[in-house]
Design a protein around this motif. Structure first.
Motif, PDB file in Angstrom:
ATOM      1  N   ILE A 122       0.889  -1.259  -0.094  1.00 26.77           N
ATOM      2  CA  ILE A 122      -0.085  -0.138  -0.147  1.00 26.77           C
ATOM      3  C   ILE A 122       0.918   1.395   0.029  1.00 26.77           C
ATOM      4  O   ILE A 122       1.938   1.437   0.899  1.00 26.77           O
ATOM      5  CB  ILE A 122      -0.956  -0.012   1.002  1.00 26.77           C
ATOM      6  N   ARG A 123       0.293   2.244  -0.684  1.00 27.00           N
ATOM      7  CA  ARG A 123       1.045   3.550  -0.796  1.00 27.00           C
ATOM      8  C   ARG A 123       0.069   4.784  -0.655  1.00 27.00           C
ATOM      9  O   ARG A 123      -1.038   4.794  -1.360  1.00 27.00           O
ATOM     10  CB  ARG A 123       1.831   3.763  -2.126  1.00 27.00           C
ATOM     11  N   MET A 124       0.313   5.522   0.293  1.00 23.93           N
ATOM     12  CA  MET A 124      -0.542   6.593   0.575  1.00 23.93           C
ATOM     13  C   MET A 124       0.111   7.833   0.695  1.00 23.93           C
ATOM     14  O   MET A 124       1.336   7.995   0.844  1.00 23.93           O
ATOM     15  CB  MET A 124      -1.067   6.532   2.060  1.00 23.93           C
ATOM     16  N   ARG A 125      -0.484   8.914   0.160  1.00 22.04           N
ATOM     17  CA  ARG A 125      -0.169  10.356   0.059  1.00 22.04           C
ATOM     18  C   ARG A 125      -1.432  11.253   0.854  1.00 22.04           C
ATOM     19  O   ARG A 125      -2.552  10.900   0.089  1.00 22.04           O
ATOM     20  CB  ARG A 125       0.144  10.641  -1.383  1.00 22.04           C
ATOM     21  N   GLY A 126      -0.990  12.160   1.717  1.00 22.62           N
ATOM     22  CA  GLY A 126      -2.224  12.813   1.942  1.00 22.62           C
ATOM     23  C   GLY A 126      -2.928  12.463   2.994  1.00 22.62           C
ATOM     24  O   GLY A 126      -2.848  11.193   3.179  1.00 22.62           O
ATOM     25  N   GLY A 127      -3.798  12.857   3.244  1.00 22.91           N
ATOM     26  CA  GLY A 127      -5.111  12.458   4.132  1.00 22.91           C
ATOM     27  C   GLY A 127      -6.209  11.640   3.421  1.00 22.91           C
ATOM     28  O   GLY A 127      -6.183  11.891   2.164  1.00 22.91           O
ATOM     29  N   ASN A 128      -7.215  10.897   4.190  1.00 21.11           N
ATOM     30  CA  ASN A 128      -8.116  10.231   3.540  1.00 21.11           C
ATOM     31  C   ASN A 128      -9.068  11.354   3.433  1.00 21.11           C
ATOM     32  O   ASN A 128      -9.263  12.479   3.371  1.00 21.11           O
ATOM     33  CB  ASN A 128      -8.508   9.102   4.375  1.00 21.11           C
ATOM     34  N   PRO A 129     -10.517  10.860   2.805  1.00 21.47           N
ATOM     35  CA  PRO A 129     -11.472  11.613   2.397  1.00 21.47           C
ATOM     36  C   PRO A 129     -11.985  12.648   3.480  1.00 21.47           C
ATOM     37  O   PRO A 129     -12.599  13.611   3.361  1.00 21.47           O
ATOM     38  CB  PRO A 129     -12.532  10.590   2.070  1.00 21.47           C
ATOM     39  N   ASP A 130     -11.777  12.193   4.650  1.00 23.48           N
ATOM     40  CA  ASP A 130     -12.361  12.950   5.695  1.00 23.48           C
ATOM     41  C   ASP A 130     -11.035  13.889   6.519  1.00 23.48           C
ATOM     42  O   ASP A 130     -11.122  14.472   7.358  1.00 23.48           O
ATOM     43  CB  ASP A 130     -12.591  11.870   7.195  1.00 23.48           C
ATOM     44  N   GLY A 131      -9.855  13.862   5.844  1.00 26.33           N
ATOM     45  CA  GLY A 131      -8.811  14.544   6.009  1.00 26.33           C
ATOM     46  C   GLY A 131      -7.948  14.020   7.229  1.00 26.33           C
ATOM     47  O   GLY A 131      -6.970  14.669   7.626  1.00 26.33           O
ATOM     48  N   GLU A 132      -8.162  12.795   7.606  1.00 23.93           N
ATOM     49  CA  GLU A 132      -7.650  12.137   8.735  1.00 23.93           C
ATOM     50  C   GLU A 132      -6.438  11.270   8.084  1.00 23.93           C
ATOM     51  O   GLU A 132      -6.326  10.901   6.694  1.00 23.93           O
ATOM     52  CB  GLU A 132      -8.431  11.202   9.410  1.00 23.93           C
ATOM     53  N   PRO A 133      -5.590  10.533   8.904  1.00 17.58           N
ATOM     54  CA  PRO A 133      -4.627   9.520   8.051  1.00 17.58           C
ATOM     55  C   PRO A 133      -5.269   8.359   7.640  1.00 17.58           C
ATOM     56  O   PRO A 133      -6.272   8.029   8.309  1.00 17.58           O
ATOM     57  CB  PRO A 133      -3.740   9.087   9.452  1.00 17.58           C
TER      58      PRO A 133
END
Length: 242
Positions: A122-133
């Motif tokens: 898994i690769r993540m950038r920025g926050g999720n749709p709720d602005g959270e991690p």
């Protein structure tokens, strides 16, 4: 690559632009599968293995992958070995690398908040749709409906290698036999290609991989491990959700 890839974009952009971004990522991942597959006879990997092309005649991506695999072989004392099974198979690096590149391409296209999951890499950038991690559940290695850890990651990568789905598929290059000792290895860090390779190498090492992973923390790679006999270990700065 023998797995399912899911892509989530949390960017505030027109839907058609987001669809175009996803289409470009899927095209890239299918291209990687065609070129690096060990099962497709006309892939670049298989043609190189049969001697139909030379390294000099390979694509820049293939030369990059083989160069990094050679570096990893040295850095892991031979436990990360693209030839561990007897023939060339750089899959332990390629899957994580392909998703890392996909994430970089999304970023270049303007995406600042996204999540790509390729079979547990898994690769993540920025926050999720709720602005959270983004929250990532690490599957319990015996009970599929339970989790061992929940991670909270805003910017980074999570890679898990284990024996609970595909059996003892990682070979210990020292013995030539399936690796034993570790049931599940998760590595969290800034780059998915390296996190994936480190998880594979540690699994090949067996229980010695626990202390080897602890040393990777200095480079920003945290880890969580479950042994074959059910003991659990995690590094001090593992980003576990509260």
């Amino acid at each position: 690559m023998g797995t399912v890839v899911s892509i989530e974009l949390a960017d505030d952009q027109p839907p058609e632009q987001l669809r175009d971004m996803i289409a470009e990522v899927c095209d890239w991942l299918h291209e990687v599968d065609r070129r690096f597959s060990t099962y497709k006879a006309e892939s670049e990997v298989c043609r190189l293995q049969r001697g139909e092309i030379t390294l000099a005649g390979c694509s820049p991506d293939m030369r990059h992958v083989l160069d990094v695999c050679a570096d990893l072989w040295r850095d892991t004392d031979g436990y990360f070995d693209a030839y561990a099974g007897g023939s060339l198979d750089p899959s332990g690096y390629v899957k994580g690398w392909s998703v890392e590149v996909a994430s970089a391409r999304l970023a270049d296209a303007g995406s600042t908040r996204h999540y790509i999951n390729a079979g547990g890499d898994i690769r993540m950038r920025g926050g999720n749709p709720d602005g959270e991690p983004w929250r990532v559940g690490i599957r319990h290695p015996w009970e599929a409906d339970k989790i061992s850890w929940v991670l909270a990651v805003t910017e980074g990568a999570v890679a898990t290698s284990g024996t609970y789905e595909r059996g003892h598929h990682v070979v210990n290059p020292r013995t030539g036999k399936p690796a034993r000792g570790l049931r599940s290895v998760t590595v969290v860090g800034p780059d998915l290609s390296m996190a994936d390779a480190y998880a594979t190498a540690a699994l090949a090492m067996g229980e010695a991989g626990i202390s080897w992973l602890a040393q990777r923390a200095a480079d920003g790679y945290q880890s969580a491990v479950v042994t074959d006999d059910g003991r659990a270990f995690s590094s001090a700065n593992l980003p576990a959700a509260v």
